[in-house]
Design an enzyme around this catalytic site. Structure first.
Site, PDB file in Angstrom:
ATOM      1  N   GLN A  83       0.826  -1.212   0.000  1.00  0.00           N
ATOM      2  CA  GLN A  83       0.000   0.000   0.000  1.00  0.00           C
ATOM      3  C   GLN A  83       0.857   1.257   0.000  1.00  0.00           C
ATOM      4  O   GLN A  83       0.529   2.252  -0.650  1.00  0.00           O
ATOM      5  CB  GLN A  83      -0.907   0.004   1.230  1.00  0.00           C
ATOM      6  CG  GLN A  83      -1.991  -1.055   1.204  1.00  0.00           C
ATOM      7  CD  GLN A  83      -2.931  -0.912   2.383  1.00  0.00           C
ATOM      8  OE1 GLN A  83      -3.472   0.162   2.624  1.00  0.00           O
ATOM      9  NE2 GLN A  83      -3.122  -1.993   3.127  1.00  0.00           N
ATOM     10  N   GLU A 132       3.988 -25.733   8.796  1.00  0.00           N
ATOM     11  CA  GLU A 132       4.108 -26.385  10.105  1.00  0.00           C
ATOM     12  C   GLU A 132       5.176 -27.472   9.994  1.00  0.00           C
ATOM     13  O   GLU A 132       5.130 -28.305   9.085  1.00  0.00           O
ATOM     14  CB  GLU A 132       2.781 -27.024  10.509  1.00  0.00           C
ATOM     15  CG  GLU A 132       2.678 -27.445  11.973  1.00  0.00           C
ATOM     16  CD  GLU A 132       2.309 -26.293  12.893  1.00  0.00           C
ATOM     17  OE1 GLU A 132       3.240 -25.581  13.333  1.00  0.00           O
ATOM     18  OE2 GLU A 132       1.113 -26.108  13.193  1.00  0.00           O
TER      19      GLU A 132
END
Length: 363
Positions: free
Chosen positions: A331, A358
């Site tokens: 942004q 994980e």
């Protein structure tokens, strides 16, 4: 009183890894993302730093002892350089450290010296399964004892290296309890499918691996009859991934901050605009908060404490934080943030994949 001052040895490690990350990882990060390949010379240089051998005792070919706190300091720098290549370089940790922590003496003497040589060893863990009900403590992959062998059945996804893997650590459920099994390449019943195609983390080659009645000797069950503690291993994995997330976010923050100071619109840098300045300030706050959570969890790991809560919260917060920060970086750059001339869009894609990871790396 807890000191936040690194030791001389830790400071030297930070400087070494940071120099490698800046000179080599940043240089090839974009090309590796585009091509899906990491240059061999970068892999060799990263391995030569000796992060894994420094965690393995001299008796097994290494030159140190495991320290989670020291490791997370290095991992943040690697994540800053490039998150995906860091995962590539650290994948062998997810095999060697479970062997070190829970392996039998025979397993330690057989496997650990393989990780202490000059050549990078493509070893990886196979934990994640293709199910929205995926739970590391209730795996669908099973291990059944038959005499002096174990028979493995199941499917894993996101397995680094796949067909090129020199050693896999496969997690499977045995009588309702998660255990770990070493599987050598070429084992009958071990089937590697096509390479995964993800939006991010593209420089790390990951594959779907199917275990179709894969038979391995009983001696390749980590820890022998005692087995492993999946809880403790997950704690180490979550702390490691959180540390990498901090590094990833820090890189995006610094890039956006510097861009905002240099980009001039309406006669002044956009960093002078409150909307931009406040967003960058919040990014800095989030990164510092996540770093402190990681340090606390790592410090407690080194003290031998139960850090299930701290490790889980550190990873949960770091995952969200990295996504917020990388999105904020995009942004800040506006339209420029969405084109590949700048790395922030790549960092955002990589951060988006953090929650699904994980067990791929450990400290």
């Amino acid at each position: 009183m807890i000191s936040f001052e690194p030791t001389d040895e830790q400071r030297m490690l930070i400087q070494t890894v940071r120099a490698f990350a800046e000179e080599h990882l940043r240089r090839v990060a974009r090309e590796s993302d585009e091509t899906g390949q990491v240059p061999e010379d970068v892999i060799a240089r990263g391995w030569s730093i000796g992060l894994l051998p420094s965690m393995i005792p001299e008796a097994y070919g290494g030159f140190g002892e495991p320290s989670a706190l020291t490791s997370v300091l290095a991992l943040e720098e690697l994540g800053w350089g490039d998150f995906t290549i860091a995962l590539y370089l650290l994948a062998p940790h997810a095999v060697a450290l479970p062997v070190l922590l829970y392996g039998t003496e025979e397993q330690k003497r057989t496997y650990l010296p393989r990780f202490c040589g000059e050549r990078f060893v493509r070893a990886a863990a196979a934990l994640i399964e293709p199910s929205f009900l995926f739970d590391p403590f209730h795996l669908q992959t099973t291990a059944r004892r038959e005499g002096e062998e174990y028979v493995l059945h199941g499917t894993k996804i996101g397995v680094p290296f796949g067909a090129e893997a020199e050693l896999l650590l496969v997690y499977a459920s045995e009588d309702g309890r998660t255990q770990a099994f070493l599987v050598e390449p070429g084992t009958p019943g071990l089937v590697v499918k096509e390479r995964d195609r993800y939006a991010g983390i593209r420089a790390l080659p990951t594959y779907e691996v199917v275990l179709e009645g894969c038979r391995i000797p009983r001696c390749q069950r980590i820890g022998g009859e005692e087995g492993i503690s999946m809880e403790r291993l997950l704690e180490r994995s979550r702390v490691a991934l959180a540390a990498l997330a901090v590094g990833l976010a820090r890189g995006a923050f610094e890039y956006a901050r510097d861009y905002a100071k240099q980009r001039v619109q309406f006669g002044e840098p956009i960093a002078h605009r409150q909307a931009i300045a406040f967003m960058i300030a919040e990014m800095a706050i989030d990164i510092d908060a996540a770093r402190l959570m990681v340090w606390e969890a790592a410090w407690k790991l080194d003290r031998g404490e139960d850090v299930a809560r701290e490790a889980y919260l550190a990873k949960l917060f770091a995952d969200d934080m990295a996504l917020r920060v990388t999105d904020g970086a995009v942004q800040t750059l506006g339209g420029h943030g969405y084109i590949r001339d700048h790395p922030v869009e790549m960092w955002l894609r990589n951060a988006r994949g953090l929650p699904m990871l994980e067990g791929l790396v450990m400290v």
